[in-house]
Design an enzyme around this catalytic site. Structure first.
Site, PDB file in Angstrom:
ATOM      1  CG  ASP A  10      38.499  45.304  36.890  1.00 26.68           C
ATOM      2  OD1 ASP A  10      38.113  44.908  35.783  1.00 26.68           O
ATOM      3  OD2 ASP A  10      38.926  46.457  37.092  1.00 26.68           O
ATOM      4  CG  ASP A  65      39.953  47.098  33.746  1.00 32.11           C
ATOM      5  OD1 ASP A  65      39.275  46.952  32.724  1.00 32.11           O
ATOM      6  OD2 ASP A  65      39.870  48.090  34.491  1.00 32.11           O
ATOM      7  CG  ASP A 108      40.773  50.594  37.986  1.00 30.59           C
ATOM      8  OD1 ASP A 108      40.295  49.802  37.144  1.00 30.59           O
ATOM      9  OD2 ASP A 108      40.577  51.813  37.964  1.00 30.59           O
TER      10      ASP A 108
END
Length: 1222
Positions: free
Chosen positions: A927, A504, A923
């Site tokens: 995700d 990400d 995080d």
């Protein structure tokens, strides 16, 4: 002849200059509309919870919340209030946004079958029809009665355990008894006991935690008074009172709070890890009710329990009214009440049915690639074991056939028993049964060919490896005070074989700490260019009751813009600036909190919110003189250049993934009603007034592009004034949608879309999300190690590309292939063209490779950039194959505007088509699906809560920690585990083959020269400890070397530590060593009268010394623990043999003392060790001298190289090659 092996050079530092691409071929659909992209540029807003509540009449006086410190600052300055007499005094509610499709289960309409009926303050009637779960929680797996059967059932899921259980049972039969009946069961019992003790201890801790949790006290309404009651005794339907800083015992619907407007502030850190305060609201119809005085009666009809913590659908019938309930009206178990004195609520979900408990699942269970590969070798060993047993049984059949006439009187066989008057047969069952029994007995004798101790050794080694990873100071993040977490012990070694990293961007590569950098207002750019000298650190403050009130965070302000903002509405430009910053201060869900400082005259305002973007915008507005002072459910107070003004909040439509914008309807002090809207440019430009100033729109678009190119996150701000008829129409539609029982979410979205149109553009903002420390160096090291890094983000393409350059994901040497398509056919054409171009580049690089001797990937690397709209047509279609073909030729893949499920789809795309290991790191909650899909999931303990951490296998504080995690710990773990598995196969096979050779010389009767106790202790005491110690502590290379030369990580990609060739080579070496161990003593004592127990002791000692010396030859890093384990095991073996042979009741009494007193015994030991190890030593010497691997080269350089002379040395290494596809 020049070598074609690429040079491994030390990992360079990040240069200060930013490179630009040489060529950028773009494949895009020219007719693509602006709003075809994926998610908005403000993903942080997506996690907000809906807000829905009534507010009092517009004529009511200011009622300020506790969090706004109303007692101190309510009378500081005059506050102009809005009258709005022509609009009437109808109550207005906050809007509720539609939930994400990922939580669509919560959006199903409530019908009679799916509804749960809760009668307020009547738990007996509530539980009359269906007995709902009590509030007892249980996270423990076992009880006293279920522990033994359930634990054994779980342990015997390992097929090897069932194998050893069958062996132990067979040994209990008189016809098959080879070892002592008690001795045969001990190895399996020991392994089961160790695991059971570990599981019991872990479950005891869970029981203790459950007991503490269930016995906590809460205030529950009983007979019109609140009485303390244990949490476990709370029932659905009861009314509960929560005091400030108390934890919510179950899921409750708010009825009343200490705030006059019904707002309550809760902290959900125990639920999702987010420390920012969230707002929850009680309905206006229940605010004035006092449970101790008034009999509160009513019915709540809500959905059945589900896991969606962001969704709740229900309605309440009270006093003849039907009130809709949404996510903003429910407070979940585990939340804490903050900045609110008290709150009442009715329990709707309790115990295991609460959303927190329904979401309390551990990390996903995964099996390491090495263990999966090991199972194939175990199957081969099983076939080998079957072959040995078949050989023994067939030979026994031949021998019995040849000696069938002599069996009655053979001295060591003797079929007949002549001790009776009438001779009878001993335990003889006929020729066919004897063969069968021989086969089964040989399985018992050779059972340790399948190493039961390997499983427990692997578990212990993984625990040791996890201990060192957790305590590694280089994986400790001081900023968040978070250590490395190892949540899945069984895949440590997979960290050494990662080929793809899916990352990400926001919060993973960047800090997710937003800073307002620039603004475009009415077509004028206030970024200040690159001249930072024009920006000053500004801390706006106001004086209230002799105290100074200022924002907690200071913002760098642009001087010209600051001067214009202070000038009020004197000019047209300053009016637009006024409206722009008013929109930033008002269009949000930020809660201002007053914080004391060391100076009693100075107070700080801490803006709490669920989105870092919103916090940055509100702090920026405060820096330019628009300070948000107070927020309640019905109004906000903003200090505008020293004048406090109150704005009534008439409605709020929060951000949702469909609209990609949010809006607030404000009643302004000048008695006008305005709607302020902010959102992603892809959706904002489509709702602008067609008659807008096109020059301003085009200038704003150009500024947005410039901001995105700098890596800034952008938002567009607009507004319009509502006429009284327009407001009346919106208000009626909003009320109808808010109270609808069917399709409420869609109706509210429609109402929002109707009011968010014909906007006048105010401007755009640019927010910087800075890169985390060490990200460029980390990405460069990973790519040097042969790991492909893919970035999957919801940000705009320009923003993602800019971050790609600053993070060194993209370089000037890369050729970029950009795919933006809005149809399947367009996407197909773009992929076909891109594949042709990529092949041409590979061909050109191949020519360069032949001429220059450099890697093709390094000569002309290709970067693929694709957006989420294109992926809609690619994923789950025949185009997947084309995308993978293209991506496999690219060094970098950058996916923009992707949704959470698309992230998981991209990971699945790679997993299905290649055998390479994948790792996903993120995080946020968006995700989670990607993390769970990958072979290894890593969560970042960041600003977006702990959802990613809770779903991950490993968790850490910074992206840069991925380098030591993979290149150091991953390499060590893979090397250690691979060697340990092969060594366990070797040490057990040597022992079994010695027994096999002995059987061939004893008429295939399966008698053993080695005592039962030595056979049992061989895998437990004699040889187990050294392999565990080496598996935990040995290091083939130092940390500094592994970090300096990332290409050494390629050993895991090439499977150098565990592969079929190594397995068969180990088996050949094992065969030779077993022959030496058995036949040297046999030949030496052939003509003597040595007894079986004596030569058995010699074989035992020889095997133990040999396998430990074999291990010692391969140890790289010696320490006192390794010395103690290896030499201590040899000494322990001697001691055990002495003790066993000193017990008169055991077979072989005093045998060792007799044989050890002869010189021949010691000569045999010496000859065995030299003859057995010499071939291995020679082969190892020749291999390392003439065909060393990268690790051996680096180890020699590490050992003998001069650090002063080797600063710029280039070491020749193996090329990094892609693995074949599945």
């Amino acid at each position: 002849m020049a070598s074609k092996r690429p040079l491994l050079i030390p990992s360079p530092r990040t240069p200060n200059t930013q490179n630009l691409p040489t060529t950028i071929p773009v494949f895009s659909d020219l007719t693509k509309p602006n709003n075809s992209s994926g998610s908005g540029s403000n993903p942080g807003m997506e996690s907000r919870n809906p807000v829905e509540n009534s507010i009092e009449s517009f004529h009511t006086s200011s009622q300020r919340s506790i969090s706004s410190n109303r007692s101190k600052y309510s009378n500081a300055n005059s506050i102009r209030e809005v009258g709005l007499d022509d609009l009437g005094s109808k109550p207005v509610r906050y809007g509720s946004r539609a939930d994400s499709e990922a939580f669509s289960m919560s959006q199903k309409e409530i019908n009679e079958e799916d509804a749960r009926l809760i009668y307020i303050d009547d738990p007996e009637k509530t539980n009359e029809r269906f007995v709902f779960a009590r509030n007892t929680v249980r996270t423990a797996k076992y009880s006293i009665f279920t522990f033994l059967p359930r634990n054994l059932f779980e342990q015997f899921h390992r097929v090897a355990y069932i194998y050893f259980l069958v062996i132990a049972i067979l040994n209990q039969l008189p016809q098959l008894a080879v070892f002592g009946r008690g001795v045969s069961i001990l190895p399996l019992a020991f392994v089961l006991l160790v695991t059971a003790v570990k599981d019991a201890f872990e479950d005891y801790r869970r029981h203790r935690s459950d007991r503490i949790e269930n016995n906590r006290l809460a205030s529950v309404l009983v007979n019109n008074q609140f009485q303390p009651k244990r949490w476990k005794d709370i029932q659905v339907g009861e009314i509960i009172k929560i005091q400030a800083s108390e934890t919510i015992p179950c899921d409750i619907v708010l009825l009343s709070t200490s705030d006059p407007t019904g707002v309550a502030y809760v902290q959900t850190i125990n639920l999702d890890g987010e420390s920012n305060l969230k707002t929850r609201y009680a309905k206006q119809e229940t605010l004035s009710m006092v449970p101790e005085k008034d009999k509160i009666g009513g019915l709540i009809r809500c959905e059945k329990p589900n896991r969606n913590i962001y969704g709740f659908q229900a309605y309440m019938e009270i006093d003849g009214k039907r009130l809709s309930l949404g996510p903003s009206n429910i407070v979940l178990r585990g939340c804490e009440l903050k900045n609110t004195t008290w709150a009442f609520g009715v329990a709707v979900y309790a115990g295991r049915e609460t959303k927190a408990m329904l979401n309390s699942s551990g990390a996903p269970s995964k099996r390491s690639r090495l263990e999966t590969r090991m199972n194939k070798e175990i199957i081969l060993l099983s076939f080998f074991l079957t072959a040995l047993c078949t050989v023994v049984s067939v030979c026994a059949a031949v021998w019995l056939r040849q000696h069938r006439h002599e069996l009655n009187d053979l001295p060591f066989y003797r079929k007949k028993d002549y001790s009776e008057e009438k001779p009878e047969d001993y335990n003889y069952y006929g020729w066919v049964m004897e063969i069968l029994f021989t086969f089964l007995m040989s399985i018992i004798v050779f059972q340790i060919m399948i190493p039961i101790s390997l499983y427990i050794s692997m578990e212990l080694v993984r625990v040791g490896q996890a201990y060192f990873m957790i305590n590694d100071t280089q994986l400790y993040d001081e900023a968040s005070n978070s250590r490395f977490q190892c949540r899945a012990l069984n895949i440590n070694e997979d960290l050494g074989q990662i080929k793809y990293v899916f990352s990400d961007k926001t919060g993973t590569l960047t800090e997710n700490k937003m800073e307002f950098r620039c603004a475009s207002i009415w077509g004028v750019d206030y970024s200040g260019g690159k001249d930072n000298a024009e920006k000053d650190q500004v801390g706006y403050s106001v004086q209230v009751d002799g105290n100074i009130l200022r924002p907690k965070m200071e913002v760098k302000a642009q001087k010209d813009l600051l001067w214009l903002a202070k000038s009020g509405k004197k000019t047209t430009g300053s009016k637009h600036i006024h409206d722009f910053f008013l929109a930033l201060a008002a269009c949000n869900t930020i809660v201002p909190l007053i914080v004391d400082t060391s100076d009693p005259t100075v107070k700080l305002i801490d803006y709490q919110g669920e989105s870092p973007d919103e916090q940055a915008l509100v702090y920026a507005a405060a820096a330019y003189g628009f300070m948000l002072i107070e927020r309640t459910s019905g109004h906000i107070v903003i200090d505008i250049q020293g004048e406090r003004q109150r704005f009534n909040v008439l409605g709020l439509h929060e951000f949702d993934s469909d609209r990609k914008r949010m809006s607030v309807i404000l009643g302004c002090p000048d008695k006008t009603v305005k709607v302020f809207v902010k959102g992603a440019d892809t959706t904002m430009f489509s709702v602008l007034d067609k008659s807008s100033n096109l020059d301003v729109v085009r200038a704003t678009e150009a500024h947005l592009h410039a901001y995105s190119s700098l890596g800034l996150r952008t938002l567009v701000v607009g507004m319009r004034e509502l006429s009284p008829p327009e407001f009346e129409q919106w208000h009626e539609s909003f009320e109808a949608a808010s109270t609808a029982l069917m399709g409420r979410a869609a109706l509210l979205r429609k109402v929002a879309n109707n009011v968010e149109n014909s906007l006048s553009i105010l401007g755009a903002s640019g927010i910087e999300d800075k890169l985390q420390q060490g990200v460029p160096e980390a990405i460069e090291s990973l790519r040097t190690a042969g790991i492909k890094v893919w970035v999957l983000t919801g940000d705009k393409q320009e923003t993602a590309i800019s971050i790609g350059y600053s993070s060194k994901l993209l370089t000037s040497k890369m050729t970029q292939i950009i795919i933006n398509s809005n149809s399947k056919e367009s996407c197909r054409r773009s992929l076909d063209d891109a594949i042709v171009m990529a092949k041409k580049l590979v061909t050109v690089s191949g020519v360069e490779n032949n001429t220059e001797g450099s890697s093709g990937a390094a000569a002309t690397p290709v970067a693929l950039i694709i957006d989420g709209t294109s992926l809609v047509y690619v994923l789950d279609s025949e185009l997947e194959e084309q995308l993978f073909e293209l991506a496999s030729k690219c060094s970098v893949v950058l996916c923009c505007r992707v949704a959470p499920l698309q992230k998981a789809g991209i990971v699945a795309l790679v997993k299905k088509r290649t055998s390479d290991m994948t790792l996903a790191i993120g995080d946020g909650a968006n995700d989670v699906s990607m993390i769970q899909m990958a072979d290894v999931g890593v969560g970042i303990s960041g600003q977006e809560g702990r959802q990613a951490v809770m779903a991950s296998d490993f968790a850490m504080g910074q992206f840069r920690f991925l380098v030591p995690l993979l290149l150091v710990h991953g390499h060590w773990n893979y090397q250690r585990m691979g060697y340990m598995i092969l060594y366990n196969f070797y040490r057990n096979a040597v022992f079994v083959l010695v027994l096999f050779w002995y059987v061939l010389f004893t008429a295939f009767t399966l008698t053993t020269a080695i005592t039962d106790w030595s056979s049992m202790l061989y895998s437990i005491i004699y040889t187990s400890v050294p392999t565990i110690v080496v598996g935990v502590l040995d290091k083939d290379l130092g940390r500094r070397t592994l970090l300096k030369y990332p290409q050494l990580y390629g050993a895991g990609h090439r499977q150098e530590c565990y592969n079929s060739n190594l397995f068969w080579l180990t088996m050949v070496d094992t065969l030779w060593q077993s022959i030496v161990v058995f036949f040297v003593p046999l030949i030496a004592y052939w003509a003597t009268t040595i007894d079986v127990s004596s030569i058995g002791d010699l074989w035992t000692l020889a095997v133990v010394i040999l396998v430990n010396l074999h291990l010692a030859m391969d140890v790289v890093r010696w320490n006192w623990i390794t010395h103690a384990a290896i030499w201590g095991s040899i000494a322990a073996t001697w001691l055990c043999v002495l003790i066993i042979d000193a017990v008169p009741s055991l077979v072989g009494y005093w045998a060792f003392f007799d044989i050890a007193s002869t010189r021949l015994f010691w000569l045999c030991l010496l000859a065995i060790i030299i003859a057995a190890i010499l071939p291995r030593f020679v082969v190892k010497f020749l291999y390392q001298s003439y065909s060393p691997c990268d690790v051996q080269i680096a180890r020699e350089f590490e050992k003998f190289g001069n650090p002063r002379e080797s600063a710029n040395v280039q070491i020749e290494m193996n090329p990094i090659l892609d693995h074949p596809r599945r």
